[in-house]
Design an enzyme around this catalytic site. Structure first.
Site, PDB file in Angstrom:
ATOM      1  N   GLU A   1     -10.049  -1.807   7.016  1.00 19.19           N
ATOM      2  CA  GLU A   1      -8.846  -2.246   7.930  1.00 19.19           C
ATOM      3  C   GLU A   1      -9.343  -2.056   9.226  1.00 19.19           C
ATOM      4  O   GLU A   1      -8.720  -2.801  10.048  1.00 19.19           O
ATOM      5  CB  GLU A   1      -7.858  -0.851   7.740  1.00 19.19           C
ATOM      6  CG  GLU A   1      -6.473  -1.379   7.883  1.00 19.19           C
ATOM      7  CD  GLU A   1      -5.714  -0.123   7.362  1.00 19.19           C
ATOM      8  OE1 GLU A   1      -4.325  -0.210   7.477  1.00 19.19           O
ATOM      9  OE2 GLU A   1      -6.114   0.711   6.746  1.00 19.19           O
TER      10      GLU A   1
ATOM     11  N   SER B   1       4.612  -1.112   3.795  1.00 18.84           N
ATOM     12  CA  SER B   1       4.962  -2.221   4.413  1.00 18.84           C
ATOM     13  C   SER B   1       4.973  -3.409   3.346  1.00 18.84           C
ATOM     14  O   SER B   1       4.325  -3.365   2.224  1.00 18.84           O
ATOM     15  CB  SER B   1       3.771  -2.961   5.332  1.00 18.84           C
ATOM     16  OG  SER B   1       3.597  -1.915   6.650  1.00 18.84           O
TER      17      SER B   1
ATOM     18  N   SER C   1       0.991   6.582   2.153  1.00 18.22           N
ATOM     19  CA  SER C   1       1.671   7.580   3.084  1.00 18.22           C
ATOM     20  C   SER C   1       3.027   8.165   2.355  1.00 18.22           C
ATOM     21  O   SER C   1       3.610   7.382   1.656  1.00 18.22           O
ATOM     22  CB  SER C   1       2.221   7.020   4.449  1.00 18.22           C
ATOM     23  OG  SER C   1       1.138   6.537   5.013  1.00 18.22           O
TER      24      SER C   1
ATOM     25  N   GLN D   1       0.823  -1.354  -0.090  1.00 10.14           N
ATOM     26  CA  GLN D   1       0.067   0.011  -0.111  1.00 10.14           C
ATOM     27  C   GLN D   1       0.852   1.243  -0.040  1.00 10.14           C
ATOM     28  O   GLN D   1       1.782   1.395   1.048  1.00 10.14           O
ATOM     29  CB  GLN D   1      -0.978   0.179   1.276  1.00 10.14           C
ATOM     30  CG  GLN D   1      -1.692   1.123   1.430  1.00 10.14           C
ATOM     31  CD  GLN D   1      -2.514   1.283   2.654  1.00 10.14           C
ATOM     32  OE1 GLN D   1      -2.029   1.487   3.544  1.00 10.14           O
ATOM     33  NE2 GLN D   1      -3.961   0.954   2.682  1.00 10.14           N
ATOM     34  N   GLY D   2       0.816   1.998  -1.022  1.00  4.49           N
ATOM     35  CA  GLY D   2       1.611   3.284  -1.064  1.00  4.49           C
ATOM     36  C   GLY D   2       0.916   4.620  -1.120  1.00  4.49           C
ATOM     37  O   GLY D   2       0.233   5.248  -2.203  1.00  4.49           O
TER      38      GLY D   2
HETATM   39  C1  LIG Z   1       4.270  -0.327  11.163  1.00  2.72           C
HETATM   40  C2  LIG Z   1       3.616   0.445  10.265  1.00  2.72           C
HETATM   41  C3  LIG Z   1       3.180   0.394   8.936  1.00  2.72           C
HETATM   42  C4  LIG Z   1       2.758   1.155   8.016  1.00  2.72           C
HETATM   43  N1  LIG Z   1       2.373   0.475   7.034  1.00  2.72           N
HETATM   44  C5  LIG Z   1       1.795   1.269   5.724  1.00  2.72           C
HETATM   45  C6  LIG Z   1       1.659   1.173   4.472  1.00  2.72           C
HETATM   46  O1  LIG Z   1       1.668  -0.238   4.230  1.00  2.72           O
HETATM   47  N2  LIG Z   1       1.282   1.909   3.616  1.00  2.72           N
HETATM   48  C7  LIG Z   1       1.056   3.372   4.101  1.00  2.72           C
HETATM   49  O2  LIG Z   1       0.860   3.892   3.171  1.00  2.72           O
HETATM   50  N3  LIG Z   1       1.381   3.597   5.114  1.00  2.72           N
HETATM   51  C8  LIG Z   1       1.607   2.770   6.229  1.00  2.72           C
HETATM   52  N4  LIG Z   1       2.164   3.211   7.529  1.00  2.72           N
HETATM   53  C9  LIG Z   1       2.023   4.672   7.891  1.00  2.72           C
HETATM   54  C10 LIG Z   1       0.894   5.081   8.747  1.00  2.72           C
HETATM   55  O3  LIG Z   1      -0.356   4.996   8.172  1.00  2.72           O
HETATM   56  C11 LIG Z   1       1.277   6.396   9.156  1.00  2.72           C
HETATM   57  O4  LIG Z   1       2.331   6.210   9.834  1.00  2.72           O
HETATM   58  C12 LIG Z   1       0.176   7.121   9.713  1.00  2.72           C
HETATM   59  O5  LIG Z   1      -0.965   7.318   9.234  1.00  2.72           O
HETATM   60  C13 LIG Z   1       0.650   8.345  10.603  1.00  2.72           C
HETATM   61  O6  LIG Z   1       1.310   9.347   9.665  1.00  2.72           O
HETATM   62  P1  LIG Z   1       2.791   9.718  10.139  1.00  2.72           P
HETATM   63  O7  LIG Z   1       3.681   8.719  10.662  1.00  2.72           O
HETATM   64  O8  LIG Z   1       2.889  10.842   9.011  1.00  2.72           O
HETATM   65  O9  LIG Z   1       2.554  10.810  11.602  1.00  2.72           O
HETATM   66  P2  LIG Z   1       1.933  12.403  11.586  1.00  2.72           P
HETATM   67  O10 LIG Z   1       0.900  12.291  10.660  1.00  2.72           O
HETATM   68  O11 LIG Z   1       3.084  13.228  11.375  1.00  2.72           O
HETATM   69  O12 LIG Z   1       1.610  12.251  12.898  1.00  2.72           O
HETATM   70  C14 LIG Z   1       2.585  12.505  13.950  1.00  2.72           C
HETATM   71  C15 LIG Z   1       1.806  12.726  15.408  1.00  2.72           C
HETATM   72  O13 LIG Z   1       0.769  13.753  15.351  1.00  2.72           O
HETATM   73  C16 LIG Z   1      -0.388  13.575  15.312  1.00  2.72           C
HETATM   74  N5  LIG Z   1      -1.501  14.136  14.584  1.00  2.72           N
HETATM   75  C17 LIG Z   1      -1.349  14.465  13.186  1.00  2.72           C
HETATM   76  N6  LIG Z   1      -2.507  15.050  12.823  1.00  2.72           N
HETATM   77  C18 LIG Z   1      -3.352  15.114  13.911  1.00  2.72           C
HETATM   78  C19 LIG Z   1      -4.603  15.835  14.067  1.00  2.72           C
HETATM   79  N7  LIG Z   1      -5.165  16.228  12.936  1.00  2.72           N
HETATM   80  N8  LIG Z   1      -4.923  15.781  15.084  1.00  2.72           N
HETATM   81  C20 LIG Z   1      -4.227  15.402  16.397  1.00  2.72           C
HETATM   82  N9  LIG Z   1      -3.084  14.901  16.183  1.00  2.72           N
HETATM   83  C21 LIG Z   1      -2.479  14.740  14.986  1.00  2.72           C
HETATM   84  C22 LIG Z   1      -0.481  11.976  15.258  1.00  2.72           C
HETATM   85  O14 LIG Z   1      -1.702  11.441  15.998  1.00  2.72           O
HETATM   86  C23 LIG Z   1       0.806  11.555  15.769  1.00  2.72           C
HETATM   87  O15 LIG Z   1       0.918  11.511  17.329  1.00  2.72           O
HETATM   88  C24 LIG Z   1       2.579   2.438   8.446  1.00  2.72           C
HETATM   89  C25 LIG Z   1       3.050   2.730   9.563  1.00  2.72           C
HETATM   90  C26 LIG Z   1       3.460   1.830  10.370  1.00  2.72           C
HETATM   91  C27 LIG Z   1       3.918   2.707  11.999  1.00  2.72           C
END
Ligand SMILES: Cc1cc2nc3c(=O)[nH]c(=O)nc-3n(C[C@H](O)[C@H](O)[C@H](O)COP(=O)(O)OP(=O)(O)OC[C@H]3O[C@@H](n4cnc5c(N)ncnc54)[C@H](O)[C@@H]3O)c2cc1C
Lengths: 406, 392
Positions: free
Chosen positions: B254, B163, B131, B128-129
């Protein structure tokens, strides 16, 4: 499998919700609290106790005497005069005024000085009795509704939502054992000897005591001798403790096993807590939508939103635990349901208070009533410690099937 | 409020149990978690076994080649496979739970015929691409661009946290194709309007995968760089600039029943933790005992909450609703608490990287982040379930 409520169950819930809305509208709650004894009811420092019940939303008048005071015992040790009318407590416009006069025959107030009558709405109680509320589990052949625990928890959830005062659980337990209990003509207390605490002692005609494996029944006179009033933290739940050894009287006929009754009491109390927890979410959300600060409804602030979401995180698992325990009827699920519902009720009330700000910290607000009642209920029947120890012990027993599928 | 399974449901369970009894002994030994080709082979092998036994795509509609099972049957499947110690969906997760269902719902007949059977047979792995480095919770801020070039798109940008990218054949790729002004909509919706959903072959020229090591030590996810990658427009699912809506169809899968098997597994672990504490003497500590007892209540309630959500889904056409957000919030916290409590029960042994619960303790930390962080879930609960005004 279909865990949803059936049509009949929904209808039952709606019927009771409507009945309570008619007989115990929300303002009654605040009026009862305003009329109930307050810490300064003996006229000392004034404060919220002076709140006139007819104006529940206006600020308290410092120094004003509560109209409730004359008919209310000044201290826990001072006997209330049974029959002393406190009808003046309730505004005339409410109809069916709350009075010792009506509740004495009902409960045959027997523990002098033990309060309770002033907060229990006798009319509403009878209406519940007529509707079969207390006889929900009693077989039809014995004049009950003959329904099951799932229906019972739905009804108790509604009563908890309305924060209806009175010995609800004890009376339901006593249906079929104590004359008049099933019909709403007699109020009956119940307690677990491990937690010798009796709610609404002043209105209970009798009390069931679950002591180990035995079920005892204390009659009016015995109650009067054994019960020592306790100055209850919760204005809507007068309490008495029963410290000493209790007389060993058994109910007439073959009493149901104490463990079954204890489990039912645990689950019905959990259902009351569930309703209270749900009500706290509703109240908090309504306030968060209506109250404006910084030019916006406070519910648009994420910190407030997340408090509210957290309340739902406690509520929904607790709800499923209570309903499932009602279906499976196991001791473990009942204990778990009580554990989660206690916590949901207490912490949701806490968060509801926070969402309300200063308003939540007042005597007039409904919030503290939910919190205080939740504290009382958490101390009744299976406590958090007992539930957690029970569930922990079960982890070490041989397990055949989890989840249990019927 | 009926928790009893119907005769058909019990028959389904019995048949499944029977099959699991005969099939599981034939499974190879589980692979080393660092050996990705072996992991892929193992997960695909299990999917192939399911396919041959008629259990592949259980919850997919029959038109898509699935079994058209009810949500309750799917729940029974997850419960029984976990109980029997069968493998999890593993590398098949995105194909079976995201990309596949999306293609089934939104794809053309040709697209379905092309991509769905290999997913069901365990022949092709999807990732899944979505993020990007600058678009996580705020997915609609993504910047990977697809520019039309004749019958193709030329895609440039980068994805992150993908992932299983290093073993995937295909990637469900969310890209920006428009400015958002092509279609009418308010300023807030415009960002969502210019996105499209493309099927990217991972071996296409211009695709570079750089594995990232998670805090648990394995390379579970990766960065994916896209440098002028050519993707035929025929590999777009749904209309151009309609990718956001198409994606939402995917995301809702999901949080449905996906974790049902894990809840059963958590209960098993909890009992093992209790026995470990009894054996090492820590059971005498009432604080630990009560912590474990509390977890037993939480896990029991979570199972009942799943049954509640499944019962709802059964009557709303199978799509899990926002109720899944409450479940995900509660479950991710319970899972983290379970492995924290396990560490307390173990004492110093919990510091051993090779202890059997260490990897789970570490990976549990992702549960409050992946698939929508807990904060984002609470936003959803507050606004969509409780009806609070939109926050900022
Ligand atoms: C193990 C793992 C597997 C993953 N696999 C995939 C995958 O296969 N494909 C894919 O596309 N993505 C994947 N992801 C990505 C995942 O969907 C993102 O990490 C997640 O959506 C959060 O985005 P970010 O990491 O950019 O954090 P951010 O969005 O930068 O968030 C950082 C912090 O800010 C907080 N925050 C952000 N916006 C708000 C808001 N509006 N209100 C309150 N708090 C907020 C968040 O809760 C968090 O605590 C994976 C992540 C992990 C950890």
């Amino acid at each position: 499998m279909d865990f949803r409520l059936t049509e009949e169950q929904r209808a039952l819930r709606t019927t009771l919700r409507e009945l309570l809305a008619r007989h115990y509208p929300p303002h009654r709650l605040r009026e009862a609290a305003a009329a109930a004894r307050t810490p300064d009811a003996n006229g000392a420092a004034g404060g919220e106790a002076g709140e006139p019940p007819t104006a529940p939303t206006s600020p308290a008048t410092p120094g004003a005497l509560s109209p409730a005071t004359p008919g209310t015992p000044a201290t826990p040790g001072t006997p209330a005069t049974p029959g002393t009318p406190v009808t003046s407590v309730a505004p005339a416009t409410l109809g069916a005024p709350v009075s010792l006069g009506t509740s004495v025959p009902l409960g045959a107030s027997v523990a002098p000085g033990a309060p309770g009558a002033e907060v229990v709405d006798a009319e509403c109680w009878r209406a519940l009795g007529r509707a079969g509320f207390f006889a929900v589990l009693l077989p039809e052949a014995s004049g009950g509704l003959g329904l099951g625990l799932p229906e019972a928890v739905l009804l108790f959830e509604e009563a908890g939502r309305a924060l209806l005062p009175g010995p609800l659980v004890g009376t339901a337990l006593a249906a079929g054992l104590v004359p008049g209990a099933a019909e709403g003509e007699a109020m009956v207390g119940a307690l677990d000897a491990r937690h010798p605490l009796l709610e609404y002692p002043g209105v209970c005609r009798a009390a069931l005591v679950l002591d180990g494996a035995t079920t005892r029944l204390l009659d009016t006179g015995e109650l009067a001798r054994c019960a020592t009033p306790l100055d209850s933290l919760d204005p809507l739940t007068p309490l008495a403790s029963l410290p000493g050894p209790l007389p060993a009287r058994h109910p007439p006929g073959r009493p149901p096993g104490a463990s079954r009754l204890r489990q039912e009491a645990t689950l019905l109390t959990a259902a009351l807590q569930l309703g209270s927890a749900a009500r706290s979410v509703e109240t908090a959300v309504a306030h968060a939508r209506g109250r404006t600060q910084f030019g916006r409804p406070i519910g648009a602030f994420q910190a407030v939103q997340h408090l509210c979401a957290g309340m739902l995180e406690r509520l929904e698992p607790a709800r499923c635990a209570v309903y499932a325990a009602a279906v499976t009827g196991t001791a473990e699920e009942s204990a778990a349901a009580k554990l989660l519902a206690d916590e949901a009720a207490i912490h949701n009330a806490r968060d509801c208070l926070q969402v309300h700000g200063g308003t939540g910290f007042t005597w007039e607000s409904e919030v503290h009533l939910h919190l205080k009642r939740a504290w009382v209920r958490a101390a009744q029947w299976t406590t958090a410690q007992e539930a957690e120890e029970l569930l922990a012990a079960e982890l070490l027993t041989p397990e055949t099937d989890w989840p249990r599928n019927s | 409020m009926d928790l009893a399974y119907s005769a058909e449901e019990e028959e389904f369970r019995a048949r499944l149990r029977g099959w699991l009894r005969t099939a599981l002994p034939g499974l190879p030994a589980p692979p080393d978690p660092h050996d990705w080709p072996a992991r892929r082979a193992y997960d695909c092998g299990w999917q192939r076994m399911l396919y041959e036994a008629g259990y592949a795509g259980l919850h997919w509609p029959a038109e898509a080649g699935g079994q058209g099972a009810t949500p309750t049957q799917h729940l029974i499947f997850l419960e029984e496979t976990e109980r029997a110690g069968a493998p999890y969906v593993g590398a098949g997760f995105v194909g079976l739970l995201h990309a596949g269902p999306t293609i089934a719902a939104e794809g053309t007949p040709e697209q379905r015929a092309r991509w769905l059977p290999p997913i069901l047979r365990g022949e092709q792995v999807w990732c899944q691409g979505f993020s990007e480095p600058d678009a996580g919770s705020d997915l609609a801020a993504l910047r990977t661009r697809a520019v039309r070039d004749g019958e193709d798109y030329l895609v440039t940008g980068s994805k992150i946290w993908t992932s299983h990218a290093q073993i995937a054949d295909w990637c469900e790729l969310l890209v920006r194709t428009g400015t958002g002004h092509e279609t009418p909509g308010g300023p807030d919706t415009s960002r969502h309007r210019g996105l499209s959903w493309l099927a990217l072959p991972m071996d296409a020229p211009g695709v570079t995968v750089r594995p990232l090591r998670t805090l648990a030590g394995t390379t579970e996810f990766a960065e994916v760089f896209l440098d002028g990658v050519r993707i035929p427009a025929s590999q777009r699912i749904g209309a151009e600039n309609d990718g956001w809506r198409v994606t939402l169809v995917t995301l809702s899968f999901e949080r449905g029943t996906a974790f049902a098997g894990e809840v059963v597994a958590c209960r098993r672990v909890l009992r093992e933790v209790a026995r470990a504490a009894r054996d090492n003497g820590r059971w005498d500590d009432p604080v630990l005992r009560r912590r474990l007892g509390r977890l037993a209540a939480d896990l029991g309630a979570l199972w009942r909450l799943i049954q509640w959500n499944v019962s709802e889904a059964q009557h709303t056409g199978g799509l899990p609703g926002t109720g899944g957000s409450v479940f995900k919030l509660c479950y991710s916290r319970a899972r983290q608490e379970l492995f924290e409590a396990a560490a307390e029960a173990l004492g110093l042994a919990a510091l051993d990287r090779n202890h059997r619960w260490t990897a789970d303790r570490l990976s549990s930390l992702a549960y409050t982040i992946a698939a929508g962080t807990s904060q984002i879930q609470r936003n959803i609960v507050a606004e969509r379930i409780l009806g609070l005004p939109r926050g900022r």
